[in-house]
Design a protein around this motif. Structure first.
Motif, PDB file in Angstrom:
ATOM      1  N   ARG A 286       0.778  -1.309  -0.026  1.00 25.59           N
ATOM      2  CA  ARG A 286      -0.021  -0.119  -0.056  1.00 25.59           C
ATOM      3  C   ARG A 286       0.968   1.280  -0.060  1.00 25.59           C
ATOM      4  NH1 ARG A 286      -5.157  -1.601   0.502  1.00 25.59           N
ATOM      5  NH2 ARG A 286      -5.335  -3.548   1.624  1.00 25.59           N
ATOM      6  N   ALA A 287       0.020   2.203  -0.516  1.00 27.89           N
ATOM      7  CA  ALA A 287       0.906   3.663  -0.471  1.00 27.89           C
ATOM      8  C   ALA A 287       0.057   4.980  -0.924  1.00 27.89           C
ATOM      9  CB  ALA A 287       1.991   3.480  -1.835  1.00 27.89           C
ATOM     10  N   SER A 288       0.632   6.006  -0.564  1.00 29.13           N
ATOM     11  CA  SER A 288      -0.381   7.035  -0.933  1.00 29.13           C
ATOM     12  C   SER A 288      -0.370   7.558  -2.535  1.00 29.13           C
ATOM     13  CB  SER A 288       0.376   8.200  -0.011  1.00 29.13           C
ATOM     14  OG  SER A 288       0.421   8.172   1.317  1.00 29.13           O
ATOM     15  N   CYS A 289       0.456   6.901  -3.162  1.00 33.49           N
ATOM     16  CA  CYS A 289       0.182   7.252  -4.431  1.00 33.49           C
ATOM     17  C   CYS A 289       1.019   6.267  -5.362  1.00 33.49           C
ATOM     18  CB  CYS A 289       0.864   8.504  -4.943  1.00 33.49           C
ATOM     19  SG  CYS A 289       2.551   8.997  -4.352  1.00 33.49           S
ATOM     20  N   LEU A 290       0.799   5.990  -6.607  1.00 32.60           N
ATOM     21  CA  LEU A 290       1.302   5.185  -7.581  1.00 32.60           C
ATOM     22  C   LEU A 290       1.882   5.964  -8.702  1.00 32.60           C
ATOM     23  CD1 LEU A 290       1.616   2.005  -8.786  1.00 32.60           C
ATOM     24  CD2 LEU A 290      -0.729   2.463  -9.964  1.00 32.60           C
ATOM     25  N   VAL A 291       2.901   5.606  -9.307  1.00 27.97           N
ATOM     26  CA  VAL A 291       3.614   6.180 -10.299  1.00 27.97           C
ATOM     27  C   VAL A 291       3.812   5.209 -11.458  1.00 27.97           C
ATOM     28  CG1 VAL A 291       5.504   7.157 -11.282  1.00 27.97           C
ATOM     29  CG2 VAL A 291       4.915   7.859  -9.156  1.00 27.97           C
ATOM     30  N   SER A 292       3.088   4.970 -12.535  1.00 27.28           N
ATOM     31  CA  SER A 292       3.143   4.114 -13.482  1.00 27.28           C
ATOM     32  C   SER A 292       4.422   4.485 -14.523  1.00 27.28           C
ATOM     33  CB  SER A 292       1.910   4.039 -14.221  1.00 27.28           C
ATOM     34  OG  SER A 292       2.342   3.206 -15.482  1.00 27.28           O
ATOM     35  N   ALA A 293       5.011   3.511 -14.585  1.00 26.51           N
ATOM     36  CA  ALA A 293       6.246   3.671 -15.602  1.00 26.51           C
ATOM     37  C   ALA A 293       6.414   2.449 -16.613  1.00 26.51           C
ATOM     38  CB  ALA A 293       7.711   3.453 -14.770  1.00 26.51           C
ATOM     39  N   MET A 294       5.308   2.121 -17.224  1.00 22.34           N
ATOM     40  CA  MET A 294       4.901   1.099 -18.223  1.00 22.34           C
ATOM     41  C   MET A 294       3.918   1.986 -19.047  1.00 22.34           C
ATOM     42  SD  MET A 294       2.481  -1.196 -16.007  1.00 22.34           S
ATOM     43  CE  MET A 294       1.881  -0.846 -14.228  1.00 22.34           C
ATOM     44  N   ASP A 295       3.737   1.229 -20.378  1.00 21.72           N
ATOM     45  CA  ASP A 295       2.780   1.811 -21.384  1.00 21.72           C
ATOM     46  C   ASP A 295       1.441   1.736 -20.838  1.00 21.72           C
ATOM     47  OD1 ASP A 295       4.935   2.379 -23.057  1.00 21.72           O
ATOM     48  OD2 ASP A 295       4.781   0.659 -24.285  1.00 21.72           O
ATOM     49  N   SER A 296       0.619   2.639 -21.455  1.00 26.60           N
ATOM     50  CA  SER A 296      -0.763   2.684 -20.899  1.00 26.60           C
ATOM     51  C   SER A 296      -1.336   1.534 -20.963  1.00 26.60           C
ATOM     52  CB  SER A 296      -1.372   3.907 -21.582  1.00 26.60           C
ATOM     53  OG  SER A 296      -1.342   3.804 -23.084  1.00 26.60           O
ATOM     54  N   SER A 297      -1.257   0.824 -21.932  1.00 30.72           N
ATOM     55  CA  SER A 297      -2.103  -0.520 -22.290  1.00 30.72           C
ATOM     56  C   SER A 297      -1.622  -1.632 -21.280  1.00 30.72           C
ATOM     57  CB  SER A 297      -1.537  -0.944 -23.702  1.00 30.72           C
ATOM     58  OG  SER A 297      -0.337  -1.380 -23.801  1.00 30.72           O
ATOM     59  N   ALA A 298      -0.380  -1.400 -20.659  1.00 29.81           N
ATOM     60  CA  ALA A 298      -0.073  -2.379 -19.770  1.00 29.81           C
ATOM     61  C   ALA A 298      -0.714  -2.077 -18.534  1.00 29.81           C
ATOM     62  CB  ALA A 298       1.548  -2.372 -19.529  1.00 29.81           C
ATOM     63  N   LEU A 299      -0.845  -0.654 -18.149  1.00 30.85           N
ATOM     64  CA  LEU A 299      -1.533  -0.483 -16.902  1.00 30.85           C
ATOM     65  C   LEU A 299      -2.899  -0.567 -16.989  1.00 30.85           C
ATOM     66  CD1 LEU A 299      -1.545   1.056 -14.231  1.00 30.85           C
ATOM     67  CD2 LEU A 299      -1.492   3.435 -15.397  1.00 30.85           C
ATOM     68  N   ARG A 300      -3.642  -0.296 -18.171  1.00 34.23           N
ATOM     69  CA  ARG A 300      -4.936  -0.489 -18.259  1.00 34.23           C
ATOM     70  C   ARG A 300      -5.217  -1.945 -17.963  1.00 34.23           C
ATOM     71  NH1 ARG A 300      -9.435  -1.320 -21.408  1.00 34.23           N
ATOM     72  NH2 ARG A 300     -10.630   0.364 -21.918  1.00 34.23           N
ATOM     73  N   ARG A 301      -4.432  -2.986 -18.330  1.00 31.72           N
ATOM     74  CA  ARG A 301      -4.999  -4.571 -17.949  1.00 31.72           C
ATOM     75  C   ARG A 301      -4.751  -4.705 -16.581  1.00 31.72           C
ATOM     76  NH1 ARG A 301      -1.590  -5.376 -22.710  1.00 31.72           N
ATOM     77  NH2 ARG A 301       0.462  -5.536 -21.445  1.00 31.72           N
ATOM     78  N   LEU A 302      -4.228  -3.718 -15.851  1.00 29.74           N
ATOM     79  CA  LEU A 302      -4.454  -4.126 -14.224  1.00 29.74           C
ATOM     80  C   LEU A 302      -5.668  -3.659 -13.476  1.00 29.74           C
ATOM     81  CD1 LEU A 302      -0.337  -3.355 -13.662  1.00 29.74           C
ATOM     82  CD2 LEU A 302      -1.568  -5.374 -14.345  1.00 29.74           C
ATOM     83  N   ILE A 303      -6.285  -2.792 -14.216  1.00 28.25           N
ATOM     84  CA  ILE A 303      -7.458  -2.283 -13.695  1.00 28.25           C
ATOM     85  C   ILE A 303      -8.664  -3.210 -13.970  1.00 28.25           C
ATOM     86  CG2 ILE A 303      -9.052  -0.315 -13.627  1.00 28.25           C
ATOM     87  CD1 ILE A 303      -6.238   1.387 -14.613  1.00 28.25           C
ATOM     88  N   THR A 304      -9.279  -3.913 -12.939  1.00 27.85           N
ATOM     89  CA  THR A 304     -10.165  -4.919 -13.091  1.00 27.85           C
ATOM     90  C   THR A 304     -11.581  -4.317 -13.110  1.00 27.85           C
ATOM     91  OG1 THR A 304      -9.955  -5.278 -10.640  1.00 27.85           O
ATOM     92  CG2 THR A 304      -8.673  -6.596 -11.835  1.00 27.85           C
ATOM     93  N   ASP A 305     -11.986  -3.190 -12.380  1.00 25.89           N
ATOM     94  CA  ASP A 305     -13.142  -2.765 -12.197  1.00 25.89           C
ATOM     95  C   ASP A 305     -13.487  -1.638 -13.393  1.00 25.89           C
ATOM     96  OD1 ASP A 305     -15.764  -1.686 -11.848  1.00 25.89           O
ATOM     97  OD2 ASP A 305     -15.456  -1.796  -9.288  1.00 25.89           O
ATOM     98  N   ARG A 306     -13.718  -1.890 -14.496  1.00 20.51           N
ATOM     99  CA  ARG A 306     -13.437  -1.113 -15.682  1.00 20.51           C
ATOM    100  C   ARG A 306     -14.754  -0.115 -15.775  1.00 20.51           C
ATOM    101  NH1 ARG A 306      -9.695  -2.943 -19.170  1.00 20.51           N
ATOM    102  NH2 ARG A 306      -9.037  -5.201 -18.778  1.00 20.51           N
TER     103      ARG A 306
END
Length: 503
Positions: A286-306
């Motif tokens: 857990r953390a106060s914030c997330l920084v994504s250092a991957m392509d947007s399509s890869a981040l999208r796959r990690l979001i389950t509640d679309r």
């Protein structure tokens, strides 16, 4: 022979389950964000997730995913300041290796060695192009220094991309104060050598079609000033930053120190990010914030509640990959290379669909990290439509054969001595992420400020930030670093508004 990933030695895994910030992904901007936050005494976890390492192992050698060019740090002054803060400037400068000559141009009827010495460069151009040489020499010399005209603007740390009306208004006002941002490259594409040199640009940025003065000028100028190579390419540069992150007390999860370094899901508390769950692990970090250092399509796959996070997904969907870098590696004896062949070549290919080819030559490297000076890796790459991934392995084999043909033309007597031929998209299947794109080119739906911006760093999930190559695609390597530096500042602003998490 089965392929295996190259190895990075890092300390053991996380020391806690709660952090100020979590960085997910293997792109350069994220590593820099994490290292800067650790230097500034924040608790940070970097999760590799989709990393490929500095190369892939095949046939007993560690081979590159593609050629890579690193400009000198002095050509990226704001980035140099960040490396100085981390105590890495001297290490980077000592590690960067010049090419001999700096760049070799190969046209149907000309071969030109661009030497660092102005007198030798002028003489070479005169030898090949006669009366046209003086104009070409002047254009080259001017272009190689044009990035200096936009240095002052970037050193002001402008909000690129801007978020909201007031940031956009302030940015446009700031842009008006810097005339150098609107100057096109002095190097014209009206001559064959000029057009070929302009063809270097896609290898330096992440835009499918650069059109603005800044995107056309700055990355090309930086590279032409002194195109250098960092051992292991951009991934080698990232590994150096990750090592420094560990030394500063930051935690790292990677394949080298954990069986669980791949994110399965991003968790939310309502609309806000709350943590990450890893594959083969019950732990939620857990953390106060997330920084994504991957392509947007890869981040999208990690979001389950679309449904709940529709606005975040729409933000990520504004990027489309159009082209990718397709490379072929030959391992050959050093004495089998043609005499006079350079270490960095830009080739006007006879195959129109593969124009131009960028070729980089360097000593072969073994999995132990040792360089074999008797062997050379010749890495040749060209951009192809991203759709080739959907056409199957047979189509990619044909692509590899077409690049083979170009190499045979360039090195007509080398093929009988070839030790190994390998293509990352065909032979690096054992590495997670190896079938992702080492150097993609994108288009974007959003307005591009100065023609260099892509996705906004702030997302509809207010405590999720982007620090990947899609933020400032028109500035290439420098853009990745600038995105990481700004992400670190934005994280610090968030943490000031909220009591840092307790470990």
């Amino acid at each position: 022979m089965a392929t295996q990933p190259a190895r990075l030695q890092v300390p053991s895994g996380p020391s806690r389950h709660v952090y100020d910030a979590i960085v997910v992904g293997s792109q350069l901007g994220g590593a820099l964000t994490a290292a800067l936050l650790a230097k500034r005494k924040h608790r940070v976890l970097l999760i590799d997730h989709d990393g490929t390492g500095t190369g892939y192992e095949h046939g007993g050698y560690v081979l590159p995913y593609g050629p890579s060019i690193t400009p000198p740090l002095k050509a990226m002054p704001l980035v140099e300041e960040a490396f100085t803060e981390l105590g890495l400037t001297t290490t980077v400068q000592r590690s960067l290796r010049p090419h001999q000559p700096e760049l070799q141009l190969v046209l149907p009827r000309h071969r030109v060695d661009l030497q660092p010495d102005p007198a030798r460069r002028r003489a070479e151009l005169v030898r090949e192009f006669g009366d046209a040489a003086e104009g070409l020499f002047a254009a080259l010399t001017t272009t190689a220094s044009q990035h200096e005209e936009s240095n002052a603007f970037l050193k002001e740390q402008p909000n690129l991309p801007p978020d909201g009306f007031f940031e956009a208004w302030g940015l446009k006002k700031k842009i008006g104060q810097h005339e150098g941002l609107e100057k096109h490259p002095r190097l014209s594409n009206n001559t064959p050598p000029g057009a070929l040199l302009r063809g270097l640009l896609p290898f330096l940025i992440h835009l499918d079609e650069a059109s603005s003065p800044l995107s056309l000028t700055r990355p090309l100028s930086q590279a032409l000033q002194s195109p250098q190579r960092f051992p292991g390419g951009n991934e080698g540069l990232r590994e150096m930053i990750v090592k420094r992150l560990s030394e500063l007390g930051g935690d790292v999860l990677t394949r080298e120190n954990s069986d669980s370094y791949v994110v399965e899901e991003i968790t939310f508390d309502g609309a806000r990010f709350s943590g990450v769950k890893l594959v083969r692990s019950d732990v939620v970090y857990r953390a106060s914030c997330l920084v994504s250092a991957m392509d947007s399509s890869a981040l999208r796959r990690l979001i389950t509640d679309r449904k709940r996070h529709r606005s975040l997904l729409e933000h990520l969907d504004a990027s489309t990959n159009r082209s990718l870098l397709f490379a072929v590696n030959w391992v050959v004896p050093a004495n089998a290379l043609p005499r006079g062949m350079g270490e960095l070549l830009l080739v006007e290919s006879e195959d129109v669909e593969l124009r131009p080819l960028l070729i980089q030559v360097h000593p072969a490297r073994t999995p132990s990290g040792q360089e074999d000076e008797s062997l050379r890796v010749v890495c040749a790459a060209a951009f192809v439509p991203a759709s080739v991934r959907d056409l199957g392995e047979e189509h990619m084999q044909v692509l590899a054969q077409r690049i083979d043909k170009e190499l045979e033309t360039l090195m007509p007597f080398t093929l009988p001595h070839r030790v190994l031929r390998s293509a990352p998209y065909l032979d690096a299947g054992g590495v997670r992420g190896s079938r992702l794109m080492p150097h993609p080119l994108y288009t974007f739906e959003a307005e591009a400020f100065l023609g260099v911006t892509g996705l906004k760093q702030r997302t509809p999930a207010k405590n999720i930030l982007l620090a990947g190559r899609e933020v400032l695609p028109g500035l290439g390597l420098e853009g990745e670093f600038l995105a990481g530096m700004r992400a670190a500042r934005l994280v610090q602003e968030m943490l000031k508004k909220k009591t840092p998490t307790a470990g």
